[in-house]
Design a protein around this motif. Sequence first.
Motif, PDB file in Angstrom:
ATOM      1  N   GLY A 153      15.170 104.414  65.356  1.00 18.94           N
ATOM      2  CA  GLY A 153      16.504 104.549  65.928  1.00 18.94           C
ATOM      3  C   GLY A 153      17.029 103.247  66.512  1.00 18.94           C
ATOM      4  O   GLY A 153      18.146 102.818  66.230  1.00 18.94           O
TER       5      GLY A 153
ATOM      6  N   SER B  63       8.336 107.445  68.008  1.00 14.88           N
ATOM      7  CA  SER B  63       8.797 108.645  67.293  1.00 14.88           C
ATOM      8  C   SER B  63       7.750 109.097  66.296  1.00 14.88           C
ATOM      9  O   SER B  63       7.456 110.293  66.173  1.00 14.88           O
ATOM     10  N   GLN B  99      15.158 112.457  68.296  1.00 15.52           N
ATOM     11  CA  GLN B  99      16.034 111.361  68.674  1.00 15.52           C
ATOM     12  C   GLN B  99      17.408 111.491  68.003  1.00 15.52           C
ATOM     13  O   GLN B  99      18.423 111.145  68.579  1.00 15.52           O
ATOM     14  N   ASP B 175      11.877 113.161  72.385  1.00 14.34           N
ATOM     15  CA  ASP B 175      12.105 111.789  71.936  1.00 14.34           C
ATOM     16  C   ASP B 175      13.425 111.287  72.516  1.00 14.34           C
ATOM     17  O   ASP B 175      14.499 111.582  71.980  1.00 14.34           O
ATOM     18  N   GLU B 176      13.362 110.551  73.595  1.00 17.65           N
ATOM     19  CA  GLU B 176      14.549 110.048  74.290  1.00 17.65           C
ATOM     20  C   GLU B 176      15.598 111.134  74.469  1.00 17.65           C
ATOM     21  O   GLU B 176      16.738 110.989  74.050  1.00 17.65           O
TER      22      GLU B 176
HETATM   23 MG   LIG Z   1      12.212 106.451  67.907  1.00 13.33          MG
END
Ligand SMILES: [Mg+2]
Lengths: 277, 277, 310, 263, 258
Positions: A153, B63, B99, B175-176
């Motif tokens: 990302g 991730s 994410q 994830d975030e």
């Molecule tokens: Mg990631």
Amino acid sequence: MSALAVPRAAGAPAAAPQIAIEGLSKAFRRRDGTLHAALSEIALDVAEGEFVSILGPSGCGKSTLLYIVGGFVAPSAGAVRVGGAPVTGPGPDRGPVFQEFALFPWKTVLGNVAYGLRAQGVPRREAEARARALVAQVGLSGFEAFYPKELSGGMKQRVALARTLAYDPAILLMDEPFGALDAHTRTRLQNDLLALWERDRKTVLFVTHGVDEAVFLSDRVVVMTRSPGRIRAVVDIDLPRPRHRAELLLNPRYQRHVIALEGMLEDGDGPRPGGRP
Amino acid sequence: MSALAVPRAAGAPAAAPQIAIEGLSKAFRRRDGTLHAALSEIALDVAEGEFVSILGPSGCGKSTLLYIVGGFVAPSAGAVRVGGAPVTGPGPDRGPVFQEFALFPWKTVLGNVAYGLRAQGVPRREAEARARALVAQVGLSGFEAFYPKELSGGMKQRVALARTLAYDPAILLMDEPFGALDAHTRTRLQNDLLALWERDRKTVLFVTHGVDEAVFLSDRVVVMTRSPGRIRAVVDIDLPRPRHRAELLLNPRYQRHVIALEGMLEDGDGPRPGGRP
Amino acid sequence: LSTARAEEATTLRVGWTIPAEEAKYWMMRRPAAFPGLGTRYTIEWVQFQGTAPMTQALAAGALDCATQSPLALAQGAVEGGLKADIVAQHVSEKPGSFSVYWAVRKDSPIRTPADLKGKTVGINTLGSGIYGPMALLLRRSGLDASRDIKLVEIAFPLSEDAIRSGRVDAAVMNQPFAARAEARGDIRRLFALSEQQPDIVHILEACRKDFVARNPNLVRTYVRALTAGMRMALADRPETLKVVSEVMKAPVAVLDTYLLKDNDFARDPGARPDFAAIQRMYDTYAETGLLPRRLDAEEFHDPAVTAPIE
Amino acid sequence: MSDPRERIRVSARLREGALGLLPILGLVGIWQAVVSLGLAPPALLPAPGTVLARCLAQFANPEFLGHAGATLSRLAVGFLAALVLGVGIGILAAASPGVLAVVRPLVRVLAPVPKVALYPAFILTLGFADASKIALVVADAVFPILLATLQGAAMVEPKLVWAARAAGTSPRAALLRVVLPATLPSILTGARIGLVVSCIVVFLAEMITSTDGLGYLLVRAARSFQTVDMFVPLIAISGLGLLLNGALGLARGRLLRGFPEEG
Amino acid sequence: MRRLPAGLPPLLALAGLLAAWEVASRFLALDGLPSVPATLAALPDLVADPDFARNLLASLRRMATGFCLALALALPAGLAMGRSRTVAALLNPLTMMVYPVPKAALMPLIMLWLGVGDLAKTLVIVLGVSLPVLYHAYQGARAVEEKMLWSAAAMGLSGPARAARVVLPAALPEILVGCRTGIVLALITMATSEMIARQSGIGAVLFNALDLAQYETVYAIILVIGALGVGLDVLFEGARARLVGWAGPPPALAPASA
Ligand SMILES: [Mg+2]
Ligand SMILES: Nc1ncnc2c1ncn2[C@@H]1O[C@H](COP(=O)(O)OP(=O)(O)OP(=O)(O)O)[C@@H](O)[C@H]1O
Ligand SMILES: Nc1ncnc2c1ncn2[C@@H]1O[C@H](COP(=O)(O)OP(=O)(O)OP(=O)(O)O)[C@@H](O)[C@H]1O
Ligand SMILES: [Mg+2]
């Protein structure tokens, strides 16, 4: 409201504004025919070479505002002028960095970054050389031949950033460009952006959720209310330039700005749907 | 390295670990046939009810690690055991928040959030009622009938969060999850998550770029090196619980943790491609 | 083509079909045997499935000459305003020759046409040229073809299979399929067209009148070649077998079972059209409703371009 | 209807409908011009007005409607069967490499075969009535749908499936509840092609061997040079295409509500 | 699960197909469905005939022409429909009216203006191929992510340049599905365009054999067409892998267990 928050009317700064936003509203038409108000009566002038950040609760219309200034979306009411001329569509004077990256999946990292240059007629060799330098600058050397689907990302976000910086638009419209990055990479890129800005004096409209980031980078910070987004306050960041993070952290004015802005953001409570436009 | 950084060997905690990661490596095969190493020799045990955050430079494999624990991606070497049994595929015991959100575009906000409950056989009325409550909790009341394409980035992220929380998995792989949110909304959701965790004692694996967020939430913080990701350090966060942000900010141990972690992250310099697996 | 006028065309677009136009097959495969063919004039051969599309092609001006059945030609003339001359005849029936017939399974209880009442009967195409004679034959046995039997379309090649598999109770047989089926011996003849009219004409050669008017010499040359082709086909059976085999991609052994033998259709040595027989057929068609009105076969007759031309 | 927003939407629809009518009217105009200028003999191309008059007469004629009904039912059954088969096999194949490995070579070999050549076998095994014609429709229409489904399913964002699987959806249920809806845009495009192919093939089958249906009416008229009558089934099939297009458009709008491309 | 050699499942599938055919032919005992050995026996004679090669080439030439023409017409039209509501509203009803009309029924008119030669047959192939290309290009163009177009516009790309350099590549995976179906329909129409009027071509041979009930030849030709289909498809897959390897999930992320 903190004494430091200086709400400014839409009155023009001394010079003719580079971006003049007037009475801007946007309502999206949904499938069932109802209208959903995203922006309401936005008025804002941005001078040439100014760095303006936009803070606001999630869903308040920050991205929508950038889309309208970019000429991608038509407003429901009001108008945007850039360099004196009304915005009727996108142009290479305004370079967007989208929140969702929108990379070209059929191009490699290098191809994506070189794309704008090639589109503007720069010969391949030169475009690739410049793209390569930018890829290195965002910390992706060695990934030139990767396709977007092979990136993480944060890597995609950096490619999107490099892609826009590559063709050197006069105005940057950046939508959380450092949102997916780790603190270290973010800091580095913030510094790079600041250096670039200080050198070229681009006009920047910068959406972020980081109050400290906004204060660190900006001349002014616009705070928006929750949906439908209105301008709640415009805060002048009267910190000396060039700025260095380490110094700023010790500067009480910096701290006060951060605290004041955080306070302003506190009492919003997320967007409310179905606002009548 | 700071004295507070306590690198831990992969040795099991007292109780049998809920998640046991051993000798885990992952290399992606690229189109041209070459291998790209994303993770290398990861060993980590997470006890039941533990809250573990993962920090690391962009592209270091955070991730990927979550995908492997989730059972979505097979590792190239090593193994993951959850509750003693080797992971062979996804299961409702491990709920991921991706994410990129990965919302179902053909479902409304409510449909997305109710999905997991419906999949597990909860009757429609009940599923929708519970989904509605969760939608409210993430601040999206009134948007129940919106489709993902009609949402802002932060709103999508909150829907993704609610979708996973809805079916109440024993392990959360996040994830975030607060990456696209404004400070205020993020704080609120952090508090909500913490309250939930303190009540239900879920096991949480939490990827983030916010050092303060990691320290605020976690029992332990894992710091990864740049690509191919290895574990650089595992830091115990010995702060008392229940935690309150205001109190913590004044706690010098909190500050020291943040500074130490930031220091550890500083000397990474982004991923390097083509690492031989 | 000795006196060919300068403005006459030198190319003829000809429609053809399989399986019974030996004169044309000779011209296609043995052009050297025909003076001037391929040098002073050329023929563009276009093959069609059945005669009806060729009638349309003639009417559309996409063909100059083509194989026709008497009925298709008549319908083109009555409904489509097609003006054409019958210039030659390919095959017909005559006493003793093959006659298109309806067959049943060998063990079928159907013995006479009258037994067909209420049965499923195959015909190559509804409203084709053999429907008229069939309807008249059934009428003689007290059956109304439009009410008392269930007619289904079944192409000639499928008839045998359809009868054997019981899909139909009776179906129409034509060469070369009849010869093959008879060799297997599991079908039985029920009635033949010759019982209605002994000299039925099956296929003709027709040319557009406007083309004939503009290119009389070219058409005469063509008809002369057809006449010669028919002579050669009849004179040299072994070579004809080869020619037909090349055209139809069918083994000589199969063709040998019927082609130009007693169990084949009749051919006039001069390819001369039998206008009297055609007139009788038109009368039958008018009587059974296949044609809306009586038609005079002489409308299609221009002696200047009618075979035989030596 | 009193709501002004409704009016805007309705008028936008009307405007688009009117736009769509333009090229059709243009086509009819050209047709009329060709006839008026004598570019085609009336025996091959009758005037549009004549055809229209005959159409109106025929559309009220129970015999004609019976034929149309026969064609329509074959079309509907054949197309739906092809849809179910194509989508079913496509989704299964996309989900399982084993199935794909078997399906792919079969598709490669079978798809390009001109199915009319198999029609004799169909007729002899399935009879002259509906079954053989429906089989022919299915055999031809299934491949466009299958190919579109296969490709669409292969492009489904894997994280959607992951999200569903993690929520406790079984692999099989994920096919129905994630892969299928996510593939819908492709499937609908394949279905549109399959529908057109079905229209063509049902006609073809009826033209080759039939005692009823629009295709039969068409050959019957063509053989006896009843050109006006020949155009009536053609107009009917065109109109049917138009109708089905509208229906597909509506279905699309409903089924793809949330997809970005249906904006 | 044990991994099978890559080439095995397709071979098994083909063997299964042949077996099913053989069983059906024995069980049904129809002339219309010859046995596999009889068909295979007819193959050498068919292929050895020099006429056959000529016919095959004639067919392939028409098919290639038709395919390219269809691509040249349908691709821009489809992309334009996908990007412009007006164009879509304009063309959609027309295409849905024209395509379902059976070309065989229009033969008289086609013959009137285009004769009975190559032109008429090529037109039929063009209509067949353009159908899937048009609709898949339409769908592909419609689904192009808007922000990609915005990015390109902001770089100063004009409308036509965006169509060529963003819409086209982004829609390419979908367009290639259309081409794939187009190849299938091209092979089918290549053969069936010669059903009514025949001059040369593999379809002429096929339908002649059908008219003469030479089913061994019919099925041998079907085998040849099937082989052509496989060959073209292999070529196409190669091209596809090169052109749109970027599309779709990476193998490592493809749905593992779905
Ligand atoms: Mg990631
Ligand atoms: N296509 C659309 N249709 C309907 N509503 C929309 C559409 N796009 C955006 N909206 C609505 O407009 C509002 C503003 O969206 P926008 O994306 O500008 O928010 P934002 O400020 O960028 O939020 P975030 O920080 O979460 O990205 C939201 O309430 C959203 O639901
Ligand atoms: N499909 C793939 N093919 C090849 N390389 C891949 C693939 N997916 C990921 N990678 C590589 O694996 C590495 C780790 O990726 P990952 O997404 O796990 O990073 P991350 O730690 O989550 O980064 P971020 O913080 O930016 O999200 C990256 O270098 C990326 O380029
Ligand atoms: Mg936004």
